[in-house]
Design a protein around this motif. Structure first.
Motif, PDB file in Angstrom:
ATOM      1  N   CYS A   1     -23.329 -20.531 -54.349  1.00 42.51           N
ATOM      2  CA  CYS A   1     -24.119 -19.601 -55.105  1.00 42.51           C
ATOM      3  C   CYS A   1     -23.647 -18.209 -54.899  1.00 42.51           C
ATOM      4  CB  CYS A   1     -25.626 -19.617 -54.937  1.00 42.51           C
ATOM      5  SG  CYS A   1     -26.103 -18.792 -53.186  1.00 42.51           S
ATOM      6  N   GLY A   2     -22.897 -17.935 -53.856  1.00 42.06           N
ATOM      7  CA  GLY A   2     -22.312 -16.753 -53.368  1.00 42.06           C
ATOM      8  C   GLY A   2     -22.990 -15.732 -52.350  1.00 42.06           C
ATOM      9  N   ALA A   3     -23.989 -16.771 -51.701  1.00 45.15           N
ATOM     10  CA  ALA A   3     -25.022 -15.758 -50.890  1.00 45.15           C
ATOM     11  C   ALA A   3     -24.527 -16.084 -49.329  1.00 45.15           C
ATOM     12  CB  ALA A   3     -26.164 -15.967 -51.185  1.00 45.15           C
ATOM     13  N   GLY A   4     -23.689 -17.285 -49.208  1.00 45.05           N
ATOM     14  CA  GLY A   4     -23.679 -17.653 -47.632  1.00 45.05           C
ATOM     15  C   GLY A   4     -22.648 -16.595 -47.035  1.00 45.05           C
ATOM     16  N   GLY A   5     -22.633 -16.764 -45.548  1.00 43.98           N
ATOM     17  CA  GLY A   5     -21.743 -16.079 -44.662  1.00 43.98           C
ATOM     18  C   GLY A   5     -22.231 -14.664 -44.684  1.00 43.98           C
ATOM     19  N   GLY A   6     -23.438 -14.307 -45.034  1.00 43.12           N
ATOM     20  CA  GLY A   6     -23.738 -12.968 -44.890  1.00 43.12           C
ATOM     21  C   GLY A   6     -23.661 -12.049 -46.413  1.00 43.12           C
ATOM     22  N   ARG A   7     -22.837 -12.853 -47.342  1.00 47.47           N
ATOM     23  CA  ARG A   7     -22.560 -12.287 -48.337  1.00 47.47           C
ATOM     24  C   ARG A   7     -23.916 -11.950 -49.370  1.00 47.47           C
ATOM     25  NH1 ARG A   7     -18.050  -9.908 -49.763  1.00 47.47           N
ATOM     26  NH2 ARG A   7     -19.179  -9.451 -51.329  1.00 47.47           N
ATOM     27  N   MET A   8     -24.975 -12.560 -49.006  1.00 47.37           N
ATOM     28  CA  MET A   8     -26.190 -12.215 -49.621  1.00 47.37           C
ATOM     29  C   MET A   8     -26.458 -10.657 -49.759  1.00 47.37           C
ATOM     30  SD  MET A   8     -29.169 -13.278 -50.733  1.00 47.37           S
ATOM     31  CE  MET A   8     -30.897 -12.783 -51.098  1.00 47.37           C
ATOM     32  N   TRP A   9     -26.028 -10.029 -48.313  1.00 50.32           N
ATOM     33  CA  TRP A   9     -26.162  -8.792 -48.301  1.00 50.32           C
ATOM     34  C   TRP A   9     -25.248  -7.642 -48.684  1.00 50.32           C
ATOM     35  CZ3 TRP A   9     -31.044  -9.207 -47.410  1.00 50.32           C
ATOM     36  CH2 TRP A   9     -31.455 -10.364 -46.720  1.00 50.32           C
ATOM     37  N   LEU A  10     -24.166  -8.187 -49.110  1.00 50.82           N
ATOM     38  CA  LEU A  10     -22.974  -7.446 -49.467  1.00 50.82           C
ATOM     39  C   LEU A  10     -22.894  -7.498 -51.026  1.00 50.82           C
ATOM     40  CD1 LEU A  10     -20.055  -8.695 -47.116  1.00 50.82           C
ATOM     41  CD2 LEU A  10     -21.899  -7.066 -46.649  1.00 50.82           C
ATOM     42  N   GLU A  11     -22.182  -5.967 -51.364  1.00 48.69           N
ATOM     43  CA  GLU A  11     -22.078  -6.211 -52.848  1.00 48.69           C
ATOM     44  C   GLU A  11     -20.784  -7.114 -53.319  1.00 48.69           C
ATOM     45  OE1 GLU A  11     -21.631  -2.217 -54.295  1.00 48.69           O
ATOM     46  OE2 GLU A  11     -23.752  -1.674 -53.210  1.00 48.69           O
ATOM     47  N   GLU A  12     -20.701  -7.400 -54.408  1.00 51.32           N
ATOM     48  CA  GLU A  12     -19.638  -8.305 -54.739  1.00 51.32           C
ATOM     49  C   GLU A  12     -18.653  -7.493 -55.779  1.00 51.32           C
ATOM     50  OE1 GLU A  12     -20.891 -12.101 -56.063  1.00 51.32           O
ATOM     51  OE2 GLU A  12     -19.065 -12.687 -56.805  1.00 51.32           O
ATOM     52  N   LYS A  13     -17.746  -6.820 -55.471  1.00 59.78           N
ATOM     53  CA  LYS A  13     -17.081  -5.848 -56.453  1.00 59.78           C
ATOM     54  C   LYS A  13     -15.883  -6.592 -57.204  1.00 59.78           C
ATOM     55  CE  LYS A  13     -18.771  -2.048 -53.660  1.00 59.78           C
ATOM     56  NZ  LYS A  13     -18.603  -1.351 -52.409  1.00 59.78           N
ATOM     57  N   VAL A  14     -15.395  -7.462 -56.834  1.00 60.95           N
ATOM     58  CA  VAL A  14     -14.022  -7.723 -57.190  1.00 60.95           C
ATOM     59  C   VAL A  14     -14.205  -9.203 -58.119  1.00 60.95           C
ATOM     60  CG1 VAL A  14     -11.842  -8.922 -56.496  1.00 60.95           C
ATOM     61  CG2 VAL A  14     -12.787  -7.063 -55.028  1.00 60.95           C
ATOM     62  N   GLY A  15     -13.686  -9.479 -59.140  1.00 61.55           N
ATOM     63  CA  GLY A  15     -13.553 -10.706 -59.884  1.00 61.55           C
ATOM     64  C   GLY A  15     -15.083 -10.821 -60.613  1.00 61.55           C
ATOM     65  N   THR A  16     -15.168 -12.027 -61.108  1.00 62.25           N
ATOM     66  CA  THR A  16     -16.552 -12.366 -61.705  1.00 62.25           C
ATOM     67  C   THR A  16     -17.502 -12.847 -60.503  1.00 62.25           C
ATOM     68  OG1 THR A  16     -15.659 -14.695 -61.957  1.00 62.25           O
ATOM     69  CG2 THR A  16     -15.552 -13.203 -63.711  1.00 62.25           C
ATOM     70  N   ARG A  17     -18.885 -12.719 -60.932  1.00 63.86           N
ATOM     71  CA  ARG A  17     -19.828 -12.881 -59.736  1.00 63.86           C
ATOM     72  C   ARG A  17     -19.819 -14.588 -59.820  1.00 63.86           C
ATOM     73  NH1 ARG A  17     -23.076  -9.365 -57.825  1.00 63.86           N
ATOM     74  NH2 ARG A  17     -24.898 -10.492 -58.000  1.00 63.86           N
ATOM     75  N   VAL A  18     -20.072 -14.788 -58.323  1.00 61.72           N
ATOM     76  CA  VAL A  18     -19.967 -16.335 -58.222  1.00 61.72           C
ATOM     77  C   VAL A  18     -21.316 -16.998 -58.677  1.00 61.72           C
ATOM     78  CG1 VAL A  18     -20.392 -17.971 -56.295  1.00 61.72           C
ATOM     79  CG2 VAL A  18     -18.675 -15.964 -56.095  1.00 61.72           C
ATOM     80  N   ASN A  19     -22.408 -16.259 -58.569  1.00 62.59           N
ATOM     81  CA  ASN A  19     -23.733 -16.793 -59.176  1.00 62.59           C
ATOM     82  C   ASN A  19     -23.915 -16.770 -60.718  1.00 62.59           C
ATOM     83  OD1 ASN A  19     -23.840 -13.799 -59.543  1.00 62.59           O
ATOM     84  ND2 ASN A  19     -26.093 -13.793 -59.090  1.00 62.59           N
ATOM     85  N   GLN A  20     -22.938 -15.976 -61.378  1.00 61.35           N
ATOM     86  CA  GLN A  20     -23.073 -16.140 -62.861  1.00 61.35           C
ATOM     87  C   GLN A  20     -22.101 -17.565 -63.305  1.00 61.35           C
ATOM     88  OE1 GLN A  20     -21.846 -12.670 -64.483  1.00 61.35           O
ATOM     89  NE2 GLN A  20     -23.484 -11.414 -63.458  1.00 61.35           N
ATOM     90  N   GLU A  21     -20.996 -17.786 -62.553  1.00 60.82           N
ATOM     91  CA  GLU A  21     -20.485 -18.941 -62.587  1.00 60.82           C
ATOM     92  C   GLU A  21     -21.182 -20.084 -62.383  1.00 60.82           C
ATOM     93  OE1 GLU A  21     -16.924 -19.382 -63.144  1.00 60.82           O
ATOM     94  OE2 GLU A  21     -16.822 -21.409 -62.553  1.00 60.82           O
ATOM     95  N   ARG A  22     -21.841 -19.975 -61.546  1.00 59.59           N
ATOM     96  CA  ARG A  22     -22.787 -21.385 -61.032  1.00 59.59           C
ATOM     97  C   ARG A  22     -24.012 -21.422 -62.246  1.00 59.59           C
ATOM     98  NH1 ARG A  22     -22.553 -26.315 -59.475  1.00 59.59           N
ATOM     99  NH2 ARG A  22     -24.338 -27.011 -57.731  1.00 59.59           N
ATOM    100  N   VAL A  23     -24.598 -20.282 -62.550  1.00 59.03           N
ATOM    101  CA  VAL A  23     -25.673 -20.539 -63.656  1.00 59.03           C
ATOM    102  C   VAL A  23     -24.900 -20.840 -64.851  1.00 59.03           C
ATOM    103  CG1 VAL A  23     -27.005 -18.943 -65.117  1.00 59.03           C
ATOM    104  CG2 VAL A  23     -27.056 -18.724 -62.844  1.00 59.03           C
TER     105      VAL A  23
END
Ligand code: SF4
Ligand code: SF4
Length: 688
Positions: A599-621
């Protein structure tokens, strides 16, 4: 035959091979130690399953190239004996290995199998050349080296067939099914083919033999220079592979005099991490479901290996000088010449990883990617103090309030203020400690899931208690974001509290809590039976203690597997069993189970902004939506982070009217009899 020529070929080639291999392996002596020899039986099992058994290569998703690889691999294994025999023949024409003479039954059987694998290898080489030159799939790296090696393998097989075929014609042997390759060779060279006469065929056999031997030795000497070194290193790499608990990260000894706080230079890698790099086949399987690679972030497990391999070669003289240095000054001087590892694997790469584990699950030679990326984060956080601001805010919340949001720790039990949930501190005995987790206690959406779990526990008469305000974050995200010091503080406090209450069995709703408590708390003296709520529900169903009815009004349902439940902890069935018990027929997404997409949140990425590329969660949705079809429906999951990411993805892509996101517990609770909520009133369905 020609003993002199055979001797010269062998001596020159083996001397050159020994020299190049020594130069590749010597730098490893300067690297960090790592015990990869203990638990021999488990390692042998790894070797049998993943090495000799090629388990991951024949995965259904990638069966075509996997089968091609198996064909070539089988030839290498079987032809090892044939190679020894042919070198012997180079000295003495009648040479054969014991029991493998052409007259012996075993020898004839071996020659039959040898012929089959030779033909199989040619099919494999042709298939790989087709992929490299014609179809060119995205995951395959374009390189001349790949084509050269394939042509060398083809040359080895053709010269083997020519040698065998020429001898068959000379001996007047008839074509036979027991010698398929030799018979083809004989047909091609003899009267019905190229029409060589008897004396010429003798010369053809000798030429084919020595060309074959020369090709073997050239092949051997080419290997250490490129990615095909893996032909020699990958089986040992599988044997040295990480053993369970695979999901546990290495504990740093922060008190040690020579404590290492992360990976500053290549010298901080372990010898096994370097061996990993040598073993990468560049097959690209690690990229196929990597959420970062597929959404345009500058991270691919394969490319990290390629960069490290080049860097290791460049650093070899300094690493060897360090290993040989007699005094501290010389050692320091050698170290000082090594560039920072973050210039090889830059921050935008090592911060991008969600630690979802796909790459490690897919890798046929068991290369480990996540630990070295975390070691780079450790260096950035604990030594260089250069890390994303958002991570800093999360660390502060954890330090001051014991939760990543920094919400007052005294508010940890607000979610159950009206539920009269028993506390471990009450002194009353209980079977299960319900570890609520920070999201379950502080996140408004996840609080509904916590309440649904309480309702299920009560419905099944489960004896349980919570820690209440004594609970504090496991520190999972801090560890994966590189703050080992903070993680260890949290883990020690958690273990002390749990042990203080004599806890044996722990129920969690968050796969990240599950992973930390089950796999990492043992590093601090905490050993418990830890289950995910879907696992306990499955158990209660099997014991006949829970009888949910059909959860009405959901429409179509798909299930999103949390990476830390499915991939790192091997659980894919329990959530589906729980959903089935609630009358739900799950529509599987193309990427599901252990092949699930993060979903894009693991490895602590839950707490970081996602500024590069498309968003992982949108891809999964988008994938979930396509699976659910026209009418939309429900995306079920079993992780607070997944729930948040999927919910955000639904909102960000304007699908609020079509998709709802629910936890499995909420769906099961929906099917429980009305009017039996007891103290857990108010639990039940949430929504995106
Ligand atoms: S890391 Fe493993 S999966 Fe990825 S390219 Fe290398 S061998 Fe293939
Ligand atoms: S762990 Fe996941 S996100 Fe990280 S590199 Fe591997 S596949 Fe990509």
């Amino acid at each position: 035959m020609n003993p002199a020529l055979t001797s010269v070929l062998l001596l020159v080639a083996l001397a050159a091979f020994s020299w190049t291999t020594f130069r590749r392996v010597a730098p490893l002596l300067a690297l960090r130690g790592d015990d990869r020899l203990s638990r021999f039986g488990e390692r042998a099992a790894l070797l049998l399953r993943f090495g000799l058994g090629q388990r991951r290569l024949v995965d259904p998703e990638e069966r075509g190239p996997g089968v091609l690889h198996v064909l070539v691999f089988a030839a290498f294994v079987v032809l090892a004996l044939r190679t020894l025999t042919l070198f012997g023949v180079g000295f003495e024409a009648s040479f054969h290995l014991p029991l493998l003479g052409e007259e012996a039954a075993l020898g004839r059987a071996y020659l039959f199998v040898k012929d089959l694998v030779v033909l199989g290898a040619l099919v494999g080489v042709a298939g790989f050349l087709w992929r490299r030159i014609v179809t060119r799939p995205d995951r395959v790296t374009r390189s001349a080296e790949g084509v050269v090696i394939l042509l060398l393998i083809a040359g080895l097989m053709v010269t083997e067939i020519a040698f065998d075929g020429a001898l068959r014609v000379v001996r007047g042997a008839a074509p036979e099914w027991a010698a398929p390759a030799g018979s083809i060779g004989a047909a091609a060279l003899g009267p019905s083919g190229l029409g060589f006469g008897s004396p010429a065929l003798g010369r053809v056999a000798v030429a084919a033999l020595f060309l074959h031997l020369a090709l073997i030795l050239v092949f051997l000497n080419v290997l250490p220079y490129g990615k095909h070194f893996h032909i020699l290193t990958s089986l040992p790499n599988v044997f040295f592979g990480r053993l369970p608990p695979r999901a546990a990260l290495r504990k740093l000894d922060l008190e040690a005099e020579d404590a290492s706080f992360g990976a500053a230079t290549v010298r901080d890698l372990s010898w096994k991490e370097a061996w990993d790099v040598y073993s990468c086949t560049e097959c690209g399987r690690c990229q196929t479901h990597c959420p970062t690679y597929l959404t345009g972030k500058p991270l691919s497990h394969k490319e990290v290996n390629r960069a490290l391999r080049r860097h290791l070669a460049r650093s070899a003289p300094d690493l060897v000088a360090h290993a040989r240095a007699k005094d501290g000054a010389a050692r320091e001087a050698a170290l000082g010449r090594l560039p920072a590892l973050s210039t090889v694997i830059p921050p935008e790469t090592f911060w991008a990883c969600t630690t979802c584990g796909w790459c490690e699950t897919a890798c046929p030679v068991l290369i480990e990617n996540v630990p070295r990326l975390v070691d780079l984060r450790r260096q950035a956080v604990q030594v260089d103090a250069v890390f994303p601001d958002e991570a800093g805010r999360m660390f502060k919340g954890l330090e001051t309030q014991g939760n990543p949001w920094g919400i007052g720790s005294n508010r940890r039990t607000e979610w159950c203020a009206d539920l009269d949930v028993p506390r471990a501190s009450s002194g009353q005995p209980f079977e299960w400690l319900f570890f609520v987790g920070c999201a379950g206690a502080f996140d408004d959406r996840q609080k509904k899931v916590s309440r649904a779990i309480v309702r299920i526990l009560r419905e099944a008469n489960v004896s349980f208690a919570i820690l209440g305000e004594e609970e504090t974050c496991t520190g999972d995200a801090a560890r994966r974001l590189g703050n080992e010091y903070l993680f260890q503080m949290q883990a020690r406090a958690g273990v002390e509290t749990l042990n203080g209450h004599g806890v044996k069995k722990i129920l969690v709703q968050c796969p990240h809590c599950l992973n930390a408590i089950r796999n990492e708390f043992p590093q601090f003296g905490g050993n418990y039976e830890v289950v995910h709520h879907t696992q306990l529900i499955e158990r209660l169903l099997a014991e006949g203690r829970l009888h949910p009815g059909r959860a009405e009004g959901l429409g179509a349902v798909t299930f999103h597997d949390p990476c830390y439940l499915a991939r790192w902890n091997g659980e894919t069935e329990a959530p589906r069993a729980a959903l089935e018990a609630a009358g739900v027929a799950v529509r599987e997404m193309p990427r599901s189970g252990r092949q699930g997409f993060c979903c894009g949140a693991g490895g602590g990425r839950m707490w970081l902004e996602e500024k590069v590329g498309t968003r992982v969660n949108q891809e999964r949705v988008r994938e979930a939506d396509a699976t659910l079809g026209e009418g939309g429906g429900v995306v079920a999951t079993g992780c607070p982070f997944c729930l948040t990411m999927m919910k955000d993805g639904v909102n960000e892509t304007g699908r609020e009217g079509r998709l709802r996101v629910l936890d499995v517990a909420e769906i099961v609770a929906l099917g429980l009899p009305a009017g039996r909520e007891g103290p857990a009133r108010g639990t039940g369905e949430g929504g995106a």
